[in-house]
Design an enzyme around this catalytic site. Structure first.
Site, PDB file in Angstrom:
ATOM      1  N   ARG A  57       0.989  -1.249   0.310  1.00  0.00           N
ATOM      2  CA  ARG A  57      -0.350  -0.208  -0.159  1.00  0.00           C
ATOM      3  C   ARG A  57       0.527   1.256  -0.290  1.00  0.00           C
ATOM      4  O   ARG A  57       0.921   2.501  -0.754  1.00  0.00           O
ATOM      5  CB  ARG A  57      -1.195   0.148   1.162  1.00  0.00           C
ATOM      6  CG  ARG A  57      -1.631   1.599   1.447  1.00  0.00           C
ATOM      7  CD  ARG A  57      -3.173   0.991   2.056  1.00  0.00           C
ATOM      8  NE  ARG A  57      -3.291   0.169   3.032  1.00  0.00           N
ATOM      9  CZ  ARG A  57      -2.602   0.889   4.796  1.00  0.00           C
ATOM     10  NH1 ARG A  57      -2.063   2.218   4.149  1.00  0.00           N
ATOM     11  NH2 ARG A  57      -1.985   0.238   5.670  1.00  0.00           N
ATOM     12  N   TYR A 110     -13.196  17.540 -16.880  1.00  0.00           N
ATOM     13  CA  TYR A 110     -13.941  15.589 -16.445  1.00  0.00           C
ATOM     14  C   TYR A 110     -15.102  15.762 -15.988  1.00  0.00           C
ATOM     15  O   TYR A 110     -15.180  16.492 -14.401  1.00  0.00           O
ATOM     16  CB  TYR A 110     -12.332  14.695 -16.841  1.00  0.00           C
ATOM     17  CG  TYR A 110     -13.162  13.427 -16.037  1.00  0.00           C
ATOM     18  CD1 TYR A 110     -13.221  12.691 -17.577  1.00  0.00           C
ATOM     19  CD2 TYR A 110     -13.070  12.377 -15.009  1.00  0.00           C
ATOM     20  CE1 TYR A 110     -13.867  11.782 -17.075  1.00  0.00           C
ATOM     21  CE2 TYR A 110     -13.679  11.497 -14.627  1.00  0.00           C
ATOM     22  CZ  TYR A 110     -13.732  10.790 -16.492  1.00  0.00           C
ATOM     23  OH  TYR A 110     -14.160   9.787 -16.335  1.00  0.00           O
ATOM     24  N   ASP A 181      -4.961  19.172 -15.232  1.00  0.00           N
ATOM     25  CA  ASP A 181      -4.694  17.026 -15.837  1.00  0.00           C
ATOM     26  C   ASP A 181      -4.026  17.574 -16.961  1.00  0.00           C
ATOM     27  O   ASP A 181      -4.867  17.483 -18.144  1.00  0.00           O
ATOM     28  CB  ASP A 181      -6.389  17.243 -15.881  1.00  0.00           C
ATOM     29  CG  ASP A 181      -6.971  15.600 -15.885  1.00  0.00           C
ATOM     30  OD1 ASP A 181      -6.430  14.963 -16.937  1.00  0.00           O
ATOM     31  OD2 ASP A 181      -8.129  15.256 -15.636  1.00  0.00           O
ATOM     32  N   LYS A 206      -6.175   6.028 -20.275  1.00  0.00           N
ATOM     33  CA  LYS A 206      -6.286   6.222 -21.417  1.00  0.00           C
ATOM     34  C   LYS A 206      -5.252   6.169 -22.394  1.00  0.00           C
ATOM     35  O   LYS A 206      -4.474   5.190 -22.245  1.00  0.00           O
ATOM     36  CB  LYS A 206      -6.699   7.833 -21.616  1.00  0.00           C
ATOM     37  CG  LYS A 206      -7.283   8.178 -20.154  1.00  0.00           C
ATOM     38  CD  LYS A 206      -8.928   7.864 -20.651  1.00  0.00           C
ATOM     39  CE  LYS A 206     -10.434   7.962 -19.479  1.00  0.00           C
ATOM     40  NZ  LYS A 206     -10.522   8.866 -19.025  1.00  0.00           N
TER      41      LYS A 206
HETATM   42  C1  LIG Z   1     -11.235   9.821 -17.852  1.00  0.00           C
HETATM   43  C2  LIG Z   1     -10.459  10.364 -16.837  1.00  0.00           C
HETATM   44  C3  LIG Z   1     -10.101  10.910 -16.043  1.00  0.00           C
HETATM   45  C4  LIG Z   1     -10.021   9.487 -14.623  1.00  0.00           C
HETATM   46  O1  LIG Z   1      -9.600   8.944 -15.075  1.00  0.00           O
HETATM   47  P1  LIG Z   1     -10.389   7.260 -14.858  1.00  0.00           P
HETATM   48  O2  LIG Z   1      -9.106   6.496 -15.378  1.00  0.00           O
HETATM   49  O3  LIG Z   1     -11.156   6.755 -15.586  1.00  0.00           O
HETATM   50  O4  LIG Z   1     -10.397   7.566 -12.963  1.00  0.00           O
HETATM   51  C5  LIG Z   1      -9.979  12.101 -15.579  1.00  0.00           C
HETATM   52  N1  LIG Z   1      -8.845  13.167 -16.018  1.00  0.00           N
HETATM   53  C6  LIG Z   1      -9.600  13.001 -17.647  1.00  0.00           C
HETATM   54  C7  LIG Z   1      -9.939  13.995 -18.428  1.00  0.00           C
HETATM   55  C8  LIG Z   1     -10.096  11.015 -17.531  1.00  0.00           C
HETATM   56  O5  LIG Z   1     -10.800  11.524 -19.125  1.00  0.00           O
END
Ligand SMILES: *Cc1c(COP(=O)(O)O)cnc(C)c1O
Length: 383
Positions: A57, A110, A181, A206
């Site tokens: 962890r 998001y 982000d 992604k």
């Molecule tokens: C998908 C996404 C997230 C969240 O990510 P997860 O892996 O689905 O929890 C955060 N920011 C953006 C821009 C995203 O497309």
């Protein structure tokens, strides 16, 4: 414009410099804990767990290998991987904010990030969203209590870019932490830490993972900020990445430069085709923005367009006619995907975000671009 990727980054992605006793593929340390040679070492480790290998962890070498890679790619001192992108977003918010603080969100971001901020209102953390991106408008929206500037650039759905250096400079001058982000651009196409951003978050689900087979997140920044995140959020919230998922993420990173070049080129080809099509009202892609996308050295394959219809049935018929684009959430994998934020009754909520009701989002995958364009052509050719 061709995509520009740093040569050193390409080698890092490929795994040059990884030491695994000759194994080309790093091992998976599928172990919950690591036994210590003495009680003294255990006590010392517990006193500074962020840099000791005691328990998975906290630290695990398979997770650590991919964290080291992401830190190098983002030009950060340290990185922590988490069980999802949202776990990364939550860790940042919960480690930095206390009751009375205010967060300023800039750009379309998001959806679940905004939902989480709405949840934090129960704990006394307020937020505002500004869709006006110029630095003067952002400066005017800052409050005395603003502790965090949350950026997503390019932003969700419309892919508008912000002036990352200008916004992080005005935040820094006021003692405000800037978070960006960077899931859309990946560290290959944008390095926010070199432009004054304090922390970068990723949905590694992604492009970084890139194969739609792992859910993962990451936070990158200075060693001091990541140490605080480790103790205040990651170790206590516990949303860590599993060793196997870290291994999959590391495997995905090996082909990141090749994939991103292809996404860049195919995304541009699809965007240009759509922009020239009479049925398409407008295409949303940073390359087609009036202002030059200052901090991007390439474009990913996620874009959108306005089909210009007010009818949900027309929109659904168009999406259902596509054959090469699978219908689904998420993006950044090898396969092309299509989605609309229109749920058939949320036009007002979309309008408040500046999003047209007939917005179609495409994640352009690695298929031959001509095949994808032909598919769009046939779906657009019927009324
Ligand atoms: C998908 C996404 C997230 C969240 O990510 P997860 O892996 O689905 O929890 C955060 N920011 C953006 C821009 C995203 O497309």
């Amino acid at each position: 414009m061709p995509a520009r990727i740093d040569e050193e980054d390409e080698l890092v992605c490929l795994g040059h410099g990884e030491e695994n006793g000759g194994a080309l593929t790093p091992p998976i340390f599928q172990s919950a804990l690591f036994a210590q040679p003495s009680l003294g070492r255990l006590a010392a480790g517990l006193a500074s767990e962020h840099d000791h290998r005691l328990y998975s962890r906290g630290n695990n070498p398979t997770v650590g290998a991919v964290e080291a890679k992401l830190a190098r790619l983002e030009r950060g001192e340290a990185c922590r991987c988490l069980a999802s992108g949202m776990a990364a977003v939550s860790a940042v918010l919960s480690s930095l904010l206390v009751a009375g603080d205010h967060v300023l969100v800039v750009n379309q971001v998001y959806g679940p990030t905004l939902e989480l901020l709405r949840r934090l209102e129960r704990l006394g953390v307020r937020h505002d969203v500004t869709l006006e991106l110029d630095p003067a408008a952002v400066a005017a929206a800052l409050e005395k209590e603003t502790k965090l500037l949350w950026l997503e650039s390019p932003g969700t759905m419309l892919f508008r870019t912000v002036d990352v250096a200008a916004l992080s400079a005005l935040a820094r001058a006021r003692g405000i932490v800037t978070v960006l982000d960077n899931s859309w651009a990946t560290p290959l196409f944008q390095k926010p830490l070199t432009r004054g951003v304090d922390l970068v978050v990723h949905s590694a689900t992604k492009y970084l993972g890139g194969h739609s087979d792992v859910v993962a997140g990451a936070v990158v920044g200075s060693a001091a900020r990541l140490e605080r995140l480790f103790h205040d959020a990651l170790l206590l919230d516990g949303g860590v990445l599993s060793p196997f998922d870290a291994w999959l993420l590391n495997r995905g990173l090996r082909t990141l430069p090749v994939r991103m070049r292809r996404h860049h080129e195919s995304g541009l080809a699809v965007a240009r085709f759509l922009a020239a099509h009479p049925r398409v009202r407008r295409v949303f892609h940073p390359a087609l923005e009036a202002a030059a996308p200052g901090s991007l050295t390439g474009f990913s394959g996620l874009l959108s367009f306005d089909l210009g219809t007010a009818s949900w049935d027309d929109l659904a018929r168009f999406v259902d006619r596509l054959r090469r684009f699978r219908i689904g959430v998420s993006w950044g994998g090898v396969e092309s995907l299509v989605l609309t934020p229109n749920r058939g009754g949320n036009a007002a909520a979309l309008a408040a975000q500046g999003i047209p009701p007939a917005l179609v989002r495409l994640s352009v995958g690695l298929e031959p671009p001509d095949v994808l364009i032909a598919d769009l052509e046939q779906a657009l050719s019927e009324p």
